[in-house]
Motif scaffolding. Structure first.
Motif, PDB file in Angstrom:
ATOM      1  N   UNK A  65      70.947  68.797  22.607  1.00 30.45           N
ATOM      2  CA  UNK A  65      69.595  68.246  22.675  1.00 30.45           C
ATOM      3  C   UNK A  65      69.397  67.515  23.999  1.00 30.45           C
ATOM      4  N   UNK A  66      70.361  66.685  24.368  1.00 31.58           N
ATOM      5  CA  UNK A  66      70.258  65.941  25.632  1.00 31.58           C
ATOM      6  C   UNK A  66      70.346  66.864  26.841  1.00 31.58           C
ATOM      7  N   UNK A  67      71.266  67.802  26.823  1.00 31.35           N
ATOM      8  CA  UNK A  67      71.464  68.713  27.953  1.00 31.35           C
ATOM      9  C   UNK A  67      70.207  69.544  28.232  1.00 31.35           C
ATOM     10  N   UNK A  68      69.525  69.956  27.169  1.00 34.61           N
ATOM     11  CA  UNK A  68      68.331  70.799  27.308  1.00 34.61           C
ATOM     12  C   UNK A  68      67.027  70.009  27.309  1.00 34.61           C
ATOM     13  N   UNK A  69      67.143  68.663  27.298  1.00 37.83           N
ATOM     14  CA  UNK A  69      65.975  67.769  27.325  1.00 37.83           C
ATOM     15  C   UNK A  69      64.978  68.096  26.205  1.00 37.83           C
ATOM     16  N   UNK A 100      66.578  77.160  17.676  1.00 34.65           N
ATOM     17  CA  UNK A 100      65.402  76.783  18.463  1.00 34.65           C
ATOM     18  C   UNK A 100      65.804  76.386  19.880  1.00 34.65           C
ATOM     19  N   UNK A 101      66.923  75.702  20.012  1.00 30.74           N
ATOM     20  CA  UNK A 101      67.406  75.318  21.346  1.00 30.74           C
ATOM     21  C   UNK A 101      67.909  76.541  22.097  1.00 30.74           C
ATOM     22  N   UNK A 102      68.695  77.353  21.419  1.00 34.86           N
ATOM     23  CA  UNK A 102      69.315  78.518  22.055  1.00 34.86           C
ATOM     24  C   UNK A 102      68.278  79.528  22.554  1.00 34.86           C
ATOM     25  N   UNK A 103      67.207  79.716  21.791  1.00 34.81           N
ATOM     26  CA  UNK A 103      66.240  80.758  22.116  1.00 34.81           C
ATOM     27  C   UNK A 103      64.929  80.214  22.659  1.00 34.81           C
ATOM     28  N   UNK A 104      64.957  79.030  23.269  1.00 38.27           N
ATOM     29  CA  UNK A 104      63.728  78.469  23.837  1.00 38.27           C
ATOM     30  C   UNK A 104      63.330  79.234  25.098  1.00 38.27           C
ATOM     31  N   UNK A 105      62.060  79.151  25.429  1.00 40.74           N
ATOM     32  CA  UNK A 105      61.542  79.833  26.620  1.00 40.74           C
ATOM     33  C   UNK A 105      62.141  79.202  27.879  1.00 40.74           C
ATOM     34  N   UNK A 106      62.571  80.054  28.792  1.00 45.17           N
ATOM     35  CA  UNK A 106      63.146  79.568  30.044  1.00 45.17           C
ATOM     36  C   UNK A 106      62.107  78.813  30.866  1.00 45.17           C
ATOM     37  N   UNK A 107      62.533  77.741  31.484  1.00 44.24           N
ATOM     38  CA  UNK A 107      61.652  76.970  32.354  1.00 44.24           C
ATOM     39  C   UNK A 107      60.707  76.028  31.625  1.00 44.24           C
ATOM     40  N   UNK A 108      60.828  75.933  30.316  1.00 44.79           N
ATOM     41  CA  UNK A 108      59.961  75.042  29.545  1.00 44.79           C
ATOM     42  C   UNK A 108      60.816  74.019  28.802  1.00 44.79           C
ATOM     43  N   UNK A 109      60.273  72.832  28.627  1.00 43.93           N
ATOM     44  CA  UNK A 109      60.974  71.812  27.852  1.00 43.93           C
ATOM     45  C   UNK A 109      60.768  72.131  26.374  1.00 43.93           C
ATOM     46  N   UNK A 110      61.853  72.313  25.645  1.00 44.83           N
ATOM     47  CA  UNK A 110      61.712  72.648  24.223  1.00 44.83           C
ATOM     48  C   UNK A 110      61.189  71.461  23.405  1.00 44.83           C
ATOM     49  N   UNK A 111      60.271  71.746  22.501  1.00 43.24           N
ATOM     50  CA  UNK A 111      59.746  70.756  21.569  1.00 43.24           C
ATOM     51  C   UNK A 111      59.997  71.310  20.176  1.00 43.24           C
TER      52      UNK A 111
END
Length: 120
Positions: A65-69, A100-111
């Motif tokens: 969670x922290x690494x991927x902001x 959800x973290x693994x498959x989030x869109x590249x270049x976007x902050x996951x929510x």
């Protein structure tokens, strides 16, 4: 840790390792319970607090969670419960969050947003 010279950093690392090992031990216990449930004819269902098990799943995923902001939005009431096997619920919440973290869109902050919708 072997290369760490700063006493404060070393203490912080020790606290983090202790906390992580407790969460890992609890996760292993839950996995053992999942295995027992899968092999049993009647799973142990009980009233469980959703936020309690969500917090445990998020604690295990804290580094990711922290690494991927990741921004976590939780609108689940602290009193919200479901009838479930506690280990199943935690496993489901862990899997949903990690995917959800693994498959989030590249270049976007996951929510990631959590909410409960009641039927009926």
């Amino acid at each position: 840790m072997e290369e760490e010279k700063d006493e404060v950093s070393l203490r912080g690392t020790n606290l983090y390792l202790g906390s992580s090992s407790r969460v890992l031990a609890e996760t292993i216990d839950n996995l053992k319970e999942l295995l027992e449930v899968q092999t049993a004819l009647h799973p142990k269902l009980k009233k469980v607090n959703i936020n309690l098990h969500l917090a445990k799943a998020l604690a295990v995923l804290e580094d990711e969670i922290n690494k991927n902001k990741v921004i976590i939005q939780n609108s689940i009431s602290d009193e919200e419960t479901v009838i479930s096997n506690p280990a199943y619920l935690e496993s489901i919440l862990f899997d949903l969050t990690s995917n959800a973290i693994k498959y989030c869109a590249l270049g976007r902050i996951p929510v990631i947003s959590y909410m409960v919708v009641s039927e009926g």
